[in-house]
Design a protein around this motif. Structure first.
Motif, PDB file in Angstrom:
ATOM      1  N   LEU A 102       0.835  -1.211   0.000  1.00  0.00           N
ATOM      2  CA  LEU A 102       0.000   0.000   0.000  1.00  0.00           C
ATOM      3  C   LEU A 102       0.865   1.255   0.000  1.00  0.00           C
ATOM      4  CD1 LEU A 102      -2.778  -1.006   2.562  1.00  0.00           C
ATOM      5  CD2 LEU A 102      -2.913  -1.013   0.070  1.00  0.00           C
ATOM      6  N   GLY A 103       1.973   1.220   0.750  1.00  0.00           N
ATOM      7  CA  GLY A 103       2.867   2.377   0.796  1.00  0.00           C
ATOM      8  C   GLY A 103       3.490   2.664  -0.565  1.00  0.00           C
ATOM      9  N   VAL A 104       3.950   1.601  -1.236  1.00  0.00           N
ATOM     10  CA  VAL A 104       4.554   1.777  -2.566  1.00  0.00           C
ATOM     11  C   VAL A 104       3.506   2.216  -3.578  1.00  0.00           C
ATOM     12  CG1 VAL A 104       5.633   0.549  -4.491  1.00  0.00           C
ATOM     13  CG2 VAL A 104       6.476   0.203  -2.164  1.00  0.00           C
ATOM     14  N   LEU A 105       2.303   1.630  -3.512  1.00  0.00           N
ATOM     15  CA  LEU A 105       1.237   2.040  -4.421  1.00  0.00           C
ATOM     16  C   LEU A 105       0.884   3.513  -4.224  1.00  0.00           C
ATOM     17  CD1 LEU A 105      -0.915   1.489  -6.545  1.00  0.00           C
ATOM     18  CD2 LEU A 105      -2.428   0.649  -4.708  1.00  0.00           C
ATOM     19  N   SER A 106       0.837   3.951  -2.962  1.00  0.00           N
ATOM     20  CA  SER A 106       0.553   5.353  -2.685  1.00  0.00           C
ATOM     21  C   SER A 106       1.648   6.254  -3.250  1.00  0.00           C
ATOM     22  CB  SER A 106       0.427   5.575  -1.179  1.00  0.00           C
ATOM     23  OG  SER A 106      -0.024   6.875  -0.890  1.00  0.00           O
ATOM     24  N   LEU A 107       2.914   5.828  -3.125  1.00  0.00           N
ATOM     25  CA  LEU A 107       4.019   6.578  -3.717  1.00  0.00           C
ATOM     26  C   LEU A 107       3.876   6.667  -5.237  1.00  0.00           C
ATOM     27  CD1 LEU A 107       7.083   5.244  -1.669  1.00  0.00           C
ATOM     28  CD2 LEU A 107       6.410   7.644  -1.892  1.00  0.00           C
TER      29      LEU A 107
END
Length: 815
Positions: A102-107
């Motif tokens: 989720l963190g990478v997708l948000s980035l």
């Protein structure tokens, strides 16, 4: 202006009678000069320009939508194929926590929104040069508004071009005006600006090598599980060889297939993304909340920061939207990205994230693993096609920007082939094509995997983005005259994001990141050396130009013959007579019945209208029939074949003779009257010409104890003499002026001279360092520049002069 100050006649308060006479003569001669303003003998065409500047923003919606569709195939191949390798590059060591997805997708989401969408689509695209983008387009735009060019070849007539669109900051806008003056007075600022443009070009060239490698390799990796990595590399190399072999045909030949293939690709990845989202985990939509970015960095610390190098790959190809702008329009790019590219790639990344939430162990080949079985092979085939198109677009973009650098004197001479009569800027450069092929093969064989190539790939792209941010900020400040807080917001927000990504990429220097940096440094050095000597050579000719007194002395010499025909002597000098002319006379004591000193000058605009291309001045006395001509071209202009260029030049010469006679008549008829509209007529060359450098300071000719010298070299080639028309070799006419009355007779004389033949003359000047110069200057000039000059094309090759009518005189310049 050519030749410096000329005699000028000011006309004020013109009477009604004179106006009527003038308008009648103008009408009779079919020249649309009804609103004459500051016309002189160097710019007689200024009243009849055609406004052919880029007005794509004003075209109808049907044309805009057509351009938007076409742009899908040319512009977005690179950014569109990024979903093939982003997650694999980001999670190179595997996924340690499921929430990291989720963190990478948000980035990824906010990186795409901020950089390609906000920065490029809605801001940078407007910083175009008459519809053209790229580092050198920005450089040209800045040099038109600020005198930042290192070579002092600016002329007031250039500002009259229809594509120039110059708006000088007003005195009320003190900040912009003060900054403009500060930059113009700083030699260091000029060098920095040129280096930024050169480095941006070098980064694009590096991108042109890395994009085909990573795109094709990542597409072919879909069969790595069955054939092995070595087979994948072999197939990739074979595809690259075919790809570069087809470059000579030009993208126009296969361009009709580009948009449909990429559109199908976007439909595939968007549809598969939606399928995976609803099948595996619709909860990944929580990633639109930026708090997951904060949580990601809290959990991973340094590892999270290092992973930014992989995340950044989701926006590779963003600079292509700006670089390829010349083929389309701002509105077309905005529509195609906002409504096709952006939703397709965003959905693809979201779908892959949903798949990884269930199968985190398959991150090494996320794209192909997440494809439903019935669509696997169709997607594989389309992926290969999309990767090839992405490579093709980036290679063509690199060719275009090298062509621009070549036109501006910042790249060694290479052969530029224009492959399309329908699309501007589509060029093919054979030498560069083979270098790219070798570079791509070396990269694929050496790095083997997309993960390793990605370490190098990101640095090339982010370097170009940082340069674009810097140049656009300067444009916003000085040319757009935006408020300081708006410029600061643009520069610091986007600069911070890009520097953050760059800091992550640079940590992979030893793992492949060195490749684009070393390549960029090497190319910057090559282009910098070439431009330095190019500028010094021009300055040398400028300071050693021949005085008109020499022509008067030449007229009294009985050993110099006038021979039938037209002689075109090529020189880069736009002010005065080039110093190589006396060496022609010394080597071949003959001069043609008509002589034209021709200077092909690149203007900092993309195109120059044909009717604005030639500027003429006649060297006094008029009966000697010696002219000077500046043939102006934009950095995207094609000179055409020699026969066409020769015909255009002679036709414009005859028009100049007619117009010069007419302007003299107007001058004589209105000499006793005045008008509020100043009419300036330049009639002759003043022997005390004054020259100015780009800072406005006077440049005085060198004295006898000058540090620069002209040394006669190897003289005239015997092959060159034998190739000349018989009239040149056998003439016995003395240098005696033939008085011709009236423009009609003068034009008949030009026609007769043309029938007797046109001979091209070029000075084959060898540039060496002065014996008293520094060791560094000797290394740069005597070794580095000499190597480049000998191993790239010669001057006559770059301007396509027919060899059978070419006369070369060798000489040496010491700088």
């Amino acid at each position: 202006m050519l030749g410096g100050e000329a005699d000028r006649v000011s006309i004020e308060d013109e009477t009604e009678t004179t106006k009527e006479i003038t308008e009648k003569k103008l009408k009779d001669r079919k020249v649309s000069w009804a609103k004459l303003r500051r016309v002189d003998s160097l710019n007689l065409e200024a009243g009849r320009v055609s406004m052919n500047a880029n007005h794509n923003s004003k075209v109808g919606w049907s044309v805009t939508l057509t351009l938007a569709f076409q742009s899908i195939g040319i512009v977005y191949g690179d950014i569109g194929t990024s979903p093939l390798y982003v997650y694999a590059s980001t999670f190179a060591k595997g996924i340690k926590n499921n929430d990291d997805i989720l963190g990478v997708l948000s980035l990824i989401i906010y990186t795409i929104v901020l950089i390609p969408m906000l920065k490029y689509v809605f801001i940078v695209l407007w910083a175009n040069d008459n519809g053209n983008g790229g580092a050198f387009a920005l450089y040209s735009l800045i040099c038109r508004h600020i005198k930042m060019s290192l070579a002092p070849n600016q002329q007031p007539e250039d500002m009259e071009l229809s594509n120039y669109k110059l708006e000088i900051p007003s005195s009320q806008q003190k900040r912009a005006h003060k900054l403009k003056q500060m930059l113009e007075n700083s030699h260091f600022a000029r060098i920095i600006l040129l280096l930024l443009a050169i480095m941006g070009t070098a980064m694009v060239i590096g991108d042109g090598i890395l994009t085909p490698s990573i795109s094709v390799l990542s597409a072919v990796s879909g069969i790595s599980t069955s054939l092995g990595q070595n087979a994948v590399v072999g197939i990739t190399v074979a595809i690259l060889v075919v790809l570069f072999s087809l470059q000579r045909f030009g993208t126009d030949k296969v361009g009709v297939l580009f948009a449909p293939v990429i559109l199908i690709w976007f439909i595939f990845i968007g549809g598969i993304g939606l399928y995976n989202l609803f099948k595996y985990d619709i909860g990944v939509l929580k990633a639109f909340n930026p708090k997951y970015i904060v949580d990601y960095f809290k959990r991973n610390g340094k590892e999270g920061w290092l992973s930014l190098g992989g995340v950044f790959l989701c926006i590779t190809g963003s600079e292509a939207m700006f670089a390829d702008l010349g083929h389309f329009s701002v509105r077309a790019i905005q529509i195609s990205f906002s409504f096709v590219t952006f939703p397709a790639i965003l959905t693809a990344y979201i779908g892959q994230a949903a798949y990884l939430r269930q199968f985190p162990d398959k991150v090494g080949n996320t794209f192909y693993e997440s494809i439903p079985d019935p669509l696997y092979w169709p997607t594989f085939v389309v992926a290969i096609g999309a990767a090839i198109i992405a490579s093709q677009a980036m290679i063509s973009g690199a060719f275009s920007i090298i062509s621009q650098a070549l036109s501006l004197g910042c790249f060694p001479r290479v052969k530029v082939v224009h492959t399309s009569a329908n699309h501007e800027g589509q060029v093919y450069i054979p030498e560069i094509n083979y270098m790219f092929l070798i570079g791509c093969i070396v990269v694929c064989v050496a790095f083997k995997t997309t993960e390793n190539i990605s370490h190098a790939y990101g640095i090339a792209v982010i370097g170009d983005m940082l340069i674009t941010t810097t140049l656009v900020s300067l444009i916003m400040l000085v040319i757009w005259k935006k408020s300081l807080w708006m410029v600061s917001l643009f520069f610091f927000v986007f600069g911070f994001i890009e520097i953050l990504y760059f800091s992550s990429q640079i940590t992979k220097f030893s793992k492949g990141g060195y490749f684009p940096i070393v390549l960029a440094m090497f190319l910057t050095m090559v282009m910098g050396i070439w431009h330095y000597v190019h500028k010094e050579r021009y300055m040398f000719e400028l300071k050693n130009k021949v005085s008109t007194e020499y022509l008067r002395e030449l007229a009294n010499r009985t050993d110099v013959h006038r021979v039938p025909g037209i002689g075109l002597l090529y020189s880069e000098l736009v002010q005065g007579i080039p110093p190589i002319f006396p060496h022609f006379i010394a080597s071949v004591p003959s001069i043609h019945s008509v002589v034209v000193f021709v200077s092909i000058k690149t203007i900092p605009v993309n195109r120059v209208a044909l009717e604005e291309r030639f500027l003429f001045r006649q060297v006094e006395p008029r009966e000697y029939r010696i002219f000077r001509c500046v043939a102006r071209r934009g950095y995207n202009d094609v000179l055409g074949n020699p026969a066409e260029f020769e015909s255009q030049l002679i036709q414009n010469l005859k028009e100049f003779i007619q117009q010069q006679d007419f302007m003299l008549e107007v001058n004589e008829g209105a000499a006793t009257t005045t008008t509020s509209e100043q009419l300036v007529v330049s009639t002759a060359i003043n022997e005390n010409d004054q020259m100015q450098d780009i800072s406005g300071k006077e440049v005085k000719p060198r004295s006898n104890n000058s540090s620069g010298r002209i040394i006669p070299s190897h003289g005239v080639s015997s092959d060159s003499i034998r190739s000349l028309p018989a009239s040149v070799r056998k003439s016995s006419n003395f240098y005696e002026p033939i008085i011709i009355q009236g423009p009609e007779e003068e034009i008949k004389f030009i026609d007769k001279a043309t029938e007797n033949g046109v001979v091209y003359m070029i000075g084959e000047a060898e540039v060496v360092a002065h014996p008293n110069s520094s060791i560094l200057n000797k290394i740069v000039v005597n070794y580095a520049y000499s190597f480049l000059r000998k191993n790239f094309r010669q001057g006559e090759d770059s301007i396509a002069i027919p060899r059978k009518r070419l006369l070369k005189v060798g000489m040496t310049y010491e700088i």
